[in-house]
Design an enzyme around this catalytic site. Structure first.
Site, PDB file in Angstrom:
ATOM      1  N   ASP A 173       0.960  -1.081  -0.134  1.00  0.00           N
ATOM      2  CA  ASP A 173      -0.020   0.054  -0.016  1.00  0.00           C
ATOM      3  C   ASP A 173       0.903   1.273  -0.027  1.00  0.00           C
ATOM      4  OD1 ASP A 173      -2.189   1.706   0.325  1.00  0.00           O
ATOM      5  OD2 ASP A 173      -2.603   1.422   2.158  1.00  0.00           O
ATOM      6  N   ASN A 181      -1.637  12.623  -3.904  1.00  0.00           N
ATOM      7  CA  ASN A 181      -2.955  13.492  -4.943  1.00  0.00           C
ATOM      8  C   ASN A 181      -3.191  14.933  -4.653  1.00  0.00           C
ATOM      9  OD1 ASN A 181      -3.290  11.327  -6.730  1.00  0.00           O
ATOM     10  ND2 ASN A 181      -4.631  10.130  -5.404  1.00  0.00           N
ATOM     11  N   HIS A 186      -4.342  14.784  -9.593  1.00  0.00           N
ATOM     12  CA  HIS A 186      -4.696  13.339  -9.762  1.00  0.00           C
ATOM     13  C   HIS A 186      -4.023  12.816 -10.956  1.00  0.00           C
ATOM     14  CE1 HIS A 186      -7.793  13.994  -6.754  1.00  0.00           C
ATOM     15  NE2 HIS A 186      -7.693  12.633  -6.538  1.00  0.00           N
ATOM     16  N   ASP A 190      -2.078   9.370 -10.805  1.00  0.00           N
ATOM     17  CA  ASP A 190      -1.955   8.070 -12.088  1.00  0.00           C
ATOM     18  C   ASP A 190      -0.825   7.702 -12.379  1.00  0.00           C
ATOM     19  OD1 ASP A 190      -5.040   8.153 -11.395  1.00  0.00           O
ATOM     20  OD2 ASP A 190      -5.435   8.987 -13.420  1.00  0.00           O
ATOM     21  N   GLU A 217      -4.592   2.335  -4.372  1.00  0.00           N
ATOM     22  CA  GLU A 217      -2.950   2.369  -4.355  1.00  0.00           C
ATOM     23  C   GLU A 217      -2.422   1.058  -3.664  1.00  0.00           C
ATOM     24  OE1 GLU A 217      -5.269   4.353  -2.610  1.00  0.00           O
ATOM     25  OE2 GLU A 217      -4.353   4.892  -0.560  1.00  0.00           O
TER      26      GLU A 217
END
Ligand SMILES: [Mg+2]
Length: 312
Positions: A173, A181, A186, A190, A217
């Protein structure tokens, strides 16, 4: 995802036939053969071939019966089976195709017919594998998706149970990803996921190992035939791979680059446990890594636990 050379298993009780077929096909494919149908069944289950050439008249399990067994098992259902038999009546051929065989070749063996028909089935198999793979991939990161992970975990669980070997899971994680973010936007988020997936994918893995996006994530690796002694080592490799990617993360409270928490778990699959319990244990270890400071790994073993190992 498949070998450049397809793999073929020949099952015929006459070694003259298996030898002849081997000679015909060996140049283009990886070929294995057995004269025992019981051994043949075990071999298919141990290592799935791309195509099976199957005799009908055999002691122990006959070809029809063996074909039915393979077609009723979700693991082996998609392997094309070609009957190669002396039984030449339309009734026999019909019965063969009705049990699920893809093709039917009548003895005596004609090498060019065998080659052409095997080639056809090999194409069908590769096409099918390819389509299956398309829908198994997470479109953003290019690693396997959750759907594939679920199927694969079930499959590997059963396989490791049969071969009595250890199965390990590693959950990962990204630390402070929401903060990433918020800070970078964002689109950058990504991109970060893509880079992390690529780095995790590069961690040296063996043929059967699978890396998938677990969601958001989170990533997960299935490591078959991996005993507890190695899962800590592998978990640490994954953690380091992300850290070494050196993706700047000024909003992280644990580092100035993107890092991950890793939780690993190992089990010798048996009826006492379920795949879900293995996943829950890996998740528990992941949570422990988070609550004890992030950018670290914890692993544990289901059953006779040798304790927990940690590394930072
Ligand atoms: Mg025979």
């Amino acid at each position: 995802m498949f070998d450049t050379m397809g793999s073929i298993l020949i099952i015929d009780d006459e070694s003259v036939i298996t030898d002849l077929l081997k000679e015909i096909l060996e140049e283009d494919y990886t070929v294995e053969s057995t004269t025992s149908s019981v051994d043949g069944l075990a071999r298919v289950r141990a290592k799935l071939p791309d195509v099976i050439l199957l005799d009908i008249n055999m002691p122990e399990i006959n070809g029809y019966e063996l074909c039915r067994l393979l077609k009723s098992d979700s693991e082996t259902r998609n392997i094309p089976i070609i009957f190669i038999t002396a039984l030449s009546t339309p009734e026999n051929e019909t019965l063969g195709l009705e049990t699920g065989a893809a093709d039917y070749i009548v003895k005596p063996i004609n090498p060019s017919i065998v080659m052409a028909r095997v080639k056809n089935q090999m194409e069908v198999k590769k096409q099918r594998d390819y389509l299956e793979q398309l829908s198994s991939i997470d479109s953003m990161t290019g690693v396997y998706n959750r759907r594939y992970f679920d199927e694969c975990l079930d499959r590997e669980w059963r396989r490791c149970q049969r071969s009595q070997s250890a199965l390990s899971l590693v959950l990962m994680d990204i630390d402070y990803f929401k903060a990433y973010n918020d800070r970078y936007g964002h689109v950058a988020g990504d991109d970060c996921l893509k880079v992390v997936a690529g780095k995790l994918q590069q961690v040296p893995q063996r043929g059967g190992d699978v890396l998938a996006r677990f969601g958001g994530e989170e990533f997960v690796a299935i490591l078959p035939d991996t005993p507890y002694e190695f899962v800590q080592f592998m978990a640490e490799k994954f953690r380091r791979a992300v850290e070494e990617a050196a993706i700047a993360h000024v909003s992280s409270k644990v580092s100035d680059v993107v890092t991950v928490c890793v939780g690993g778990a190992t089990v010798k699959p048996d009826n006492k446990f379920s795949p879900l319990e293995l996943l829950q244990l890996a998740d528990k270890m992941l949570y422990k890594a988070k609550s004890e400071g992030r950018n670290r790994t914890y692993t544990s073993c289901l059953d006779t636990s040798p304790g927990e190992a940690a590394a930072e």
